[in-house]
Scaffold this active site. Structure first.
Site, mmCIF file in Angstrom:
data_model
loop_
_atom_site.group_PDB
_atom_site.id
_atom_site.type_symbol
_atom_site.label_atom_id
_atom_site.label_comp_id
_atom_site.label_asym_id
_atom_site.label_seq_id
_atom_site.Cartn_x
_atom_site.Cartn_y
_atom_site.Cartn_z
ATOM 1 N N GLU A 162 1.258 -1.038 0.243
ATOM 2 C CA GLU A 162 -0.150 0.046 -0.007
ATOM 3 C C GLU A 162 0.943 1.493 -0.292
ATOM 4 O O GLU A 162 0.878 2.005 0.941
ATOM 5 C CB GLU A 162 -1.055 -0.125 1.362
ATOM 6 C CG GLU A 162 -2.281 -1.138 1.675
ATOM 7 C CD GLU A 162 -2.750 -1.292 2.387
ATOM 8 O OE1 GLU A 162 -2.511 -0.303 3.160
ATOM 9 O OE2 GLU A 162 -3.651 -2.110 2.815
ATOM 10 N N ASN A 204 1.551 -5.297 -3.145
ATOM 11 C CA ASN A 204 0.744 -5.537 -2.953
ATOM 12 C C ASN A 204 0.527 -4.360 -2.703
ATOM 13 O O ASN A 204 0.380 -3.357 -1.854
ATOM 14 C CB ASN A 204 0.681 -6.455 -1.196
ATOM 15 C CG ASN A 204 -0.761 -6.919 -1.078
ATOM 16 O OD1 ASN A 204 -1.385 -7.701 -2.207
ATOM 17 N ND2 ASN A 204 -1.347 -6.929 -0.029
ATOM 18 N N HIS A 241 -10.698 -5.161 -2.682
ATOM 19 C CA HIS A 241 -11.603 -5.636 -1.201
ATOM 20 C C HIS A 241 -12.928 -4.741 -1.898
ATOM 21 O O HIS A 241 -12.608 -3.630 -2.159
ATOM 22 C CB HIS A 241 -11.028 -4.286 -0.341
ATOM 23 C CG HIS A 241 -10.247 -4.778 0.871
ATOM 24 N ND1 HIS A 241 -10.231 -6.545 1.120
ATOM 25 C CD2 HIS A 241 -8.736 -5.035 0.529
ATOM 26 C CE1 HIS A 241 -9.355 -7.150 1.899
ATOM 27 N NE2 HIS A 241 -8.735 -6.286 1.478
ATOM 28 N N GLU A 270 -6.107 -9.997 -0.833
ATOM 29 C CA GLU A 270 -7.015 -10.182 -0.199
ATOM 30 C C GLU A 270 -8.409 -9.974 -0.363
ATOM 31 O O GLU A 270 -9.345 -8.920 0.265
ATOM 32 C CB GLU A 270 -6.617 -9.239 0.359
ATOM 33 C CG GLU A 270 -5.378 -8.962 0.694
ATOM 34 C CD GLU A 270 -4.790 -7.856 1.909
ATOM 35 O OE1 GLU A 270 -5.639 -7.096 2.428
ATOM 36 O OE2 GLU A 270 -3.481 -7.692 1.255
ATOM 37 N N ASP A 272 -12.539 -9.676 -0.889
ATOM 38 C CA ASP A 272 -13.575 -9.889 -0.272
ATOM 39 C C ASP A 272 -14.361 -9.178 -0.995
ATOM 40 O O ASP A 272 -13.495 -8.458 -1.338
ATOM 41 C CB ASP A 272 -13.578 -9.822 1.306
ATOM 42 C CG ASP A 272 -13.166 -8.582 1.697
ATOM 43 O OD1 ASP A 272 -13.172 -7.370 0.980
ATOM 44 O OD2 ASP A 272 -12.268 -8.747 3.002
#
Ligand code: G3I
Length: 450
Positions: A162, A204, A241, A270, A272
């Site tokens: 990030e 990432n 996300h 990740e 979701d």
């Protein structure tokens, strides 16, 4: 390249069903009997992994561990390998919770993705107020110590997490690490490579899914620069996300493909998606298909097991409900994994059908070839062999729509999803354009003699 029925096992399965179906209508996209029944096994069919984030404090929960052991073949520690967890006091390292996750995974034959060596967030208190060369050295020492400790035990590291800003500029995020100099990211990658030469080293980030986002372009330009200068980077992780305000973009496949073309692996790291029911299931399917469509998209990791395990549990964003039951989203991901993903550039698929035995000798074969692709649509071509008197049905998956055809004059069923094509004097091939609306799956074909 044309894949024949002999070279593609799922096509063989389809073919074996044909004999049982009078009139020979078989949908290629439907999950074939004998298809893999877990996420990991389904992903492994195309050489990919299917992983999950794991929290050490849940390893005593038998439902949780049961699903973990059954469904996943890659594990990411949700918090336990981060900077605050592994170096709570400067120079004093703590690996106990990270090791619990790592050992549980490795004892079950699963691989581990390390997360994360350097990040502006979840820094230990002692690091948060550091700056300049002292912080740079402390960060590099952290990367070196942690990557050395786990050397040979992790498959990949999120070396830097990030580091880019949200919003329109496409530049770096301000942080104490960034203020040590723009080269902090490449310094971290070089330190990680020295410490563990065999781990895949990844950058990432989130909000990098849409190819049009400035942030996506910023990361892309950094990776391109790193590759051109020999900075050791092997992979790019897309956190993924999603929610209603940030849905799965229709150009996801383009984003993944463009990064992969730089010479790095890409992974969904990740995943979701907030929501429920078929809407959520469809978006999970779209992400899975986008990964399957890119040869270097090597795996998908969901950010937790049950909805109740999620960092944003109120959005019920995962594949299992709070009781550990499989949700519609689970089934859509499993079916998508079972339906496609060759691990090479997906160019063609074939379905072979015959007419009812005795009715018409020979039958026919309809072969699908992928054509040109754009961000919103793609072309498909079908070539028919075995007869000049063919009837080919082309079934697209909602929300796809066929928006143009050539070399046939089709008729449609009432849903608008099933097109029946016959010869119109243009020979034994025809084509069409599909507006994909986020679903990149290939259409299903059946062929019968008219
Ligand atoms: O363990 C303590 C507990 O003892 C304490 O009582 C409680 C009180 O708040 O906090 C607990 O720690 C929490 C920890 O999760 C474990 O549950 C932290 O407050 C909480 O901040 C932490 O959140 C994590 C978050 O990263 C922090 O940034 C989430 O679990 C974790 O899922 C999330 O993961 C990040 C990825 O690393 C990077 N990408 C985004 C993703 C979601 O934010």
């Amino acid at each position: 390249m044309t894949l024949t029925a002999k070279s593609v096992s799922r096509v063989a399965l389809v073919s074996s069903l044909v004999a049982a179906v009078a009139g020979a209508a078989v949908l290629l996209a439907a999950p074939a009997s004998g298809a893999a029944s877990t996420l990991a096994a389904a992903a492994e069919q195309s050489g990919r992994y299917f992983g999950t984030a794991v929290a050490a404090n849940k390893l005593g929960d038998s439902t949780y561990v049961g699903i973990l052991n059954r469904e996943f073949d890659m594990v990411t520690a949700e918090n336990e390998m981060k900077m605050d967890a592994t170096e709570p006091n400067q120079g004093q390292f703590s690996f106990s919770n990270g090791d619990r996750i790592l050992n549980q995974a490795r004892n079950q034959g699963k691989r581990v993705r390390g997360h994360a060596l350097a990040w502006h967030s979840q820094q230990p208190g002692w690091m948060q107020n550091m700056s300049g060369s002292a912080l740079r050295s402390a960060m590099l020492n952290h990367v070196t110590q942690v990557a050395s400790y786990y050397k040979g035990k992790v498959y990949a590291w999120d070396v830097v997490n990030e580091a880019f800003a949200d919003g329109g500029g496409g530049g770096r995020r301000d942080s104490n690490l960034q203020r040590t100099g723009n080269d902090w990211i490449e310094a971290a990658f070089r330190a990680a490579r020295s410490a563990d030469p065999n781990a895949k080293l990844c950058y990432n980030d989130y909000n990098t899914d849409n190819w049009s986002n400035a942030k996506t372009q910023g990361v892309y330009n950094m990776v391109r620069d790193f590759k051109s200068r020999g900075v050791p980077i092997d992979c790019v992780g897309f956190q993924a996300h999603f929610n209603s305000g940030n849905p799965v973009p229709s150009n996801y496949h383009t984003t993944l493909g463009n990064f992969a073309a730089l010479g790095v692996d890409v992974q969904i790291t990740e995943l979701d998606i907030e929501g429920s029911g078929s809407g959520q299931a469809q978006q999970f399917q779209g992400v899975t298909q986008a990964c399957l469509a890119v040869a270097r998209c090597t795996g998908i990791t969901v950010w937790g097991i049950r909805d109740s395990d999620s960092w944003r549990s109120s959005g019920t964003p995962l594949l299992f409900d709070g009781s550990g039951n499989k949700k519609a989203a689970y089934t859509s991901v499993l079916n998508a994994l079972n339906s496609g993903g060759t691990g090479t550039n997906p160019t063609t698929t074939t379905t072979t059908t015959t007419t009812t035995p005795g009715e018409q000798p020979g039958g026919c074969t309809a072969t699908y070839s992928e054509g040109q692709k754009w961000s919103d649509r793609f072309n498909g071509n079908v070539t028919v062999s075995g007869t000049d008197n063919w009837v080919v049905t082309v079934t697209v998956s909602s929300p796809q729509k066929v928006i143009a055809t050539w070399n046939t004059s089709p008729s449609w069923d009432s849903s608008g999803n099933v097109m029946t094509a016959r010869p119109n004097g243009s020979g034994n091939s025809f084509g069409f354009t599909i507006q994909h609306n986020g679903n990149w799956s290939w259409p299903s074909l059946t062929c019968s003699v008219g």
